[in-house]
Motif scaffolding. Sequence first.
Motif, PDB file in Angstrom:
ATOM      1  N   VAL A   6      -1.028   0.290  19.262  1.00 35.10           N
ATOM      2  CA  VAL A   6      -1.702  -0.739  18.460  1.00 35.10           C
ATOM      3  C   VAL A   6      -0.753  -1.364  17.437  1.00 35.10           C
ATOM      4  N   CYS A   7      -0.769  -2.725  17.362  1.00 33.68           N
ATOM      5  CA  CYS A   7      -0.090  -3.436  16.268  1.00 33.68           C
ATOM      6  C   CYS A   7      -1.062  -4.489  15.727  1.00 33.68           C
ATOM      7  N   LEU A   8      -0.550  -5.506  15.050  1.00 33.59           N
ATOM      8  CA  LEU A   8      -1.428  -6.522  14.459  1.00 33.59           C
ATOM      9  C   LEU A   8      -1.886  -7.551  15.505  1.00 33.59           C
ATOM     10  N   GLY A   9      -0.929  -8.201  16.153  1.00 30.72           N
ATOM     11  CA  GLY A   9      -1.264  -9.310  17.045  1.00 30.72           C
ATOM     12  C   GLY A   9      -1.371  -8.949  18.518  1.00 30.72           C
ATOM     13  N   ASN A  10      -0.848  -7.781  18.905  1.00 32.48           N
ATOM     14  CA  ASN A  10      -0.736  -7.368  20.311  1.00 32.48           C
ATOM     15  C   ASN A  10       0.066  -8.371  21.136  1.00 32.48           C
ATOM     16  N   ILE A  11       1.070  -8.994  20.487  1.00 30.81           N
ATOM     17  CA  ILE A  11       1.972  -9.864  21.265  1.00 30.81           C
ATOM     18  C   ILE A  11       3.451  -9.489  21.090  1.00 30.81           C
ATOM     19  N   CYS A  12       3.820  -8.795  20.017  1.00 31.72           N
ATOM     20  CA  CYS A  12       5.239  -8.448  19.813  1.00 31.72           C
ATOM     21  C   CYS A  12       5.513  -6.962  20.021  1.00 31.72           C
ATOM     22  N   ARG A  13       5.021  -6.108  19.109  1.00 31.97           N
ATOM     23  CA  ARG A  13       5.394  -4.696  19.133  1.00 31.97           C
ATOM     24  C   ARG A  13       4.620  -3.860  20.147  1.00 31.97           C
ATOM     25  N   SER A  14       3.283  -3.926  20.099  1.00 29.70           N
ATOM     26  CA  SER A  14       2.530  -3.012  20.973  1.00 29.70           C
ATOM     27  C   SER A  14       2.678  -3.328  22.471  1.00 29.70           C
ATOM     28  N   ALA A  38      -7.492 -10.705  15.988  1.00 30.75           N
ATOM     29  CA  ALA A  38      -7.925 -11.413  17.199  1.00 30.75           C
ATOM     30  C   ALA A  38      -7.146 -12.710  17.448  1.00 30.75           C
ATOM     31  N   TYR A  39      -6.161 -13.032  16.583  1.00 34.52           N
ATOM     32  CA  TYR A  39      -5.475 -14.347  16.683  1.00 34.52           C
ATOM     33  C   TYR A  39      -4.994 -14.686  18.082  1.00 34.52           C
ATOM     34  N   HIS A  40      -4.514 -13.685  18.806  1.00 34.42           N
ATOM     35  CA  HIS A  40      -3.778 -13.980  20.047  1.00 34.42           C
ATOM     36  C   HIS A  40      -4.477 -13.459  21.298  1.00 34.42           C
ATOM     37  N   VAL A  41      -5.771 -13.163  21.167  1.00 33.48           N
ATOM     38  CA  VAL A  41      -6.515 -12.595  22.302  1.00 33.48           C
ATOM     39  C   VAL A  41      -6.363 -13.478  23.549  1.00 33.48           C
ATOM     40  N   PRO A 112       8.851  -2.237  12.085  1.00 31.65           N
ATOM     41  CA  PRO A 112       8.658  -3.471  11.318  1.00 31.65           C
ATOM     42  C   PRO A 112       8.225  -4.628  12.222  1.00 31.65           C
ATOM     43  N   ASP A 113       7.440  -5.526  11.660  1.00 27.91           N
ATOM     44  CA  ASP A 113       6.953  -6.682  12.393  1.00 27.91           C
ATOM     45  C   ASP A 113       8.106  -7.674  12.609  1.00 27.91           C
ATOM     46  N   PRO A 114       8.476  -7.958  13.867  1.00 28.69           N
ATOM     47  CA  PRO A 114       9.613  -8.861  14.119  1.00 28.69           C
ATOM     48  C   PRO A 114       9.205 -10.323  14.250  1.00 28.69           C
ATOM     49  N   TYR A 115       7.925 -10.626  14.049  1.00 24.49           N
ATOM     50  CA  TYR A 115       7.375 -11.947  14.385  1.00 24.49           C
ATOM     51  C   TYR A 115       8.162 -13.087  13.738  1.00 24.49           C
ATOM     52  N   TYR A 116       8.569 -12.905  12.475  1.00 25.33           N
ATOM     53  CA  TYR A 116       9.303 -13.972  11.786  1.00 25.33           C
ATOM     54  C   TYR A 116      10.815 -13.769  11.872  1.00 25.33           C
ATOM     55  N   GLY A 117      11.253 -12.827  12.705  1.00 20.87           N
ATOM     56  CA  GLY A 117      12.679 -12.565  12.855  1.00 20.87           C
ATOM     57  C   GLY A 117      13.267 -13.295  14.061  1.00 20.87           C
TER      58      GLY A 117
HETATM   59  P1  4NP Z   1       2.728  -7.951  16.408  1.00 21.05           P
HETATM   60  O1  4NP Z   1       3.409  -9.189  15.660  1.00 21.05           O
HETATM   61  O2  4NP Z   1       1.696  -7.392  15.463  1.00 21.05           O
HETATM   62  O3  4NP Z   1       3.870  -7.020  16.625  1.00 21.05           O
HETATM   63  O4  4NP Z   1       2.126  -8.495  17.687  1.00 21.05           O
HETATM   64  C1  4NP Z   1       2.678 -10.241  15.121  1.00 21.05           C
HETATM   65  C2  4NP Z   1       2.245 -11.241  15.927  1.00 21.05           C
HETATM   66  C3  4NP Z   1       1.556 -12.318  15.393  1.00 21.05           C
HETATM   67  C4  4NP Z   1       1.299 -12.345  14.029  1.00 21.05           C
HETATM   68  C5  4NP Z   1       1.741 -11.330  13.220  1.00 21.05           C
HETATM   69  C6  4NP Z   1       2.416 -10.269  13.773  1.00 21.05           C
HETATM   70  N1  4NP Z   1       0.617 -13.441  13.475  1.00 21.05           N
HETATM   71  O5  4NP Z   1       0.468 -13.487  12.243  1.00 21.05           O
HETATM   72  O6  4NP Z   1       0.178 -14.339  14.221  1.00 21.05           O
END
Ligand code: 4NP
Length: 143
Positions: A6-14, A38-41, A112-117
């Motif tokens: 489990v992560c936040l968006g389920n698009i990068c880490r998980s 649910a942003y990226h469902v 760490p969340d890589p989304y903005y990296g």
């Molecule tokens: P994730 O990364 O939790 O590893 O999938 C993120 C993806 C999207 C967002 C934040 C983190 N977002 O804010 O949309």
Amino acid sequence: MRILMVCLGNICRSPLAEGILKSKLNANFEVDSAGTAAYHVGNPPDKRSIAVAQQFGIDISQQRARQFKKDDFNSFDLIIVMDQNNYNDVVELATPAQRRKVHLLRENNEIPDPYYGDASAFEAVFHLIDTACETLVKKYCNG
Ligand code: 4NP
């Protein structure tokens, strides 16, 4: 045994964690992933996660994001979260008994969340997840 990453968006880490852990386990194990938000469902993983996984021979392109739900506590034996926020969000939905299923992937530490990296952040996260999954397999999966 059934394990949910489990992560936040389920698009990068998980999605990476799902693909990496699956690559280390046999078919007796079921591995899935979900996001607390649910942003990226319905979306595929982030292109940068797909790319770094591909680089290491793992195909995560067919995964689709879904949101974590209370019923996941019944469906999974272990719920493995990437950071402290994920931990708090998941545990909030748990009964005291269910809380014991929830663990940080890195004990007392975060992925760490890589989304903005950039791509290098995704590669660093790949290696953190890979190392932590080795430990997880040894600890819970008789690896
Ligand atoms: P994730 O990364 O939790 O590893 O999938 C993120 C993806 C999207 C967002 C934040 C983190 N977002 O804010 O949309």
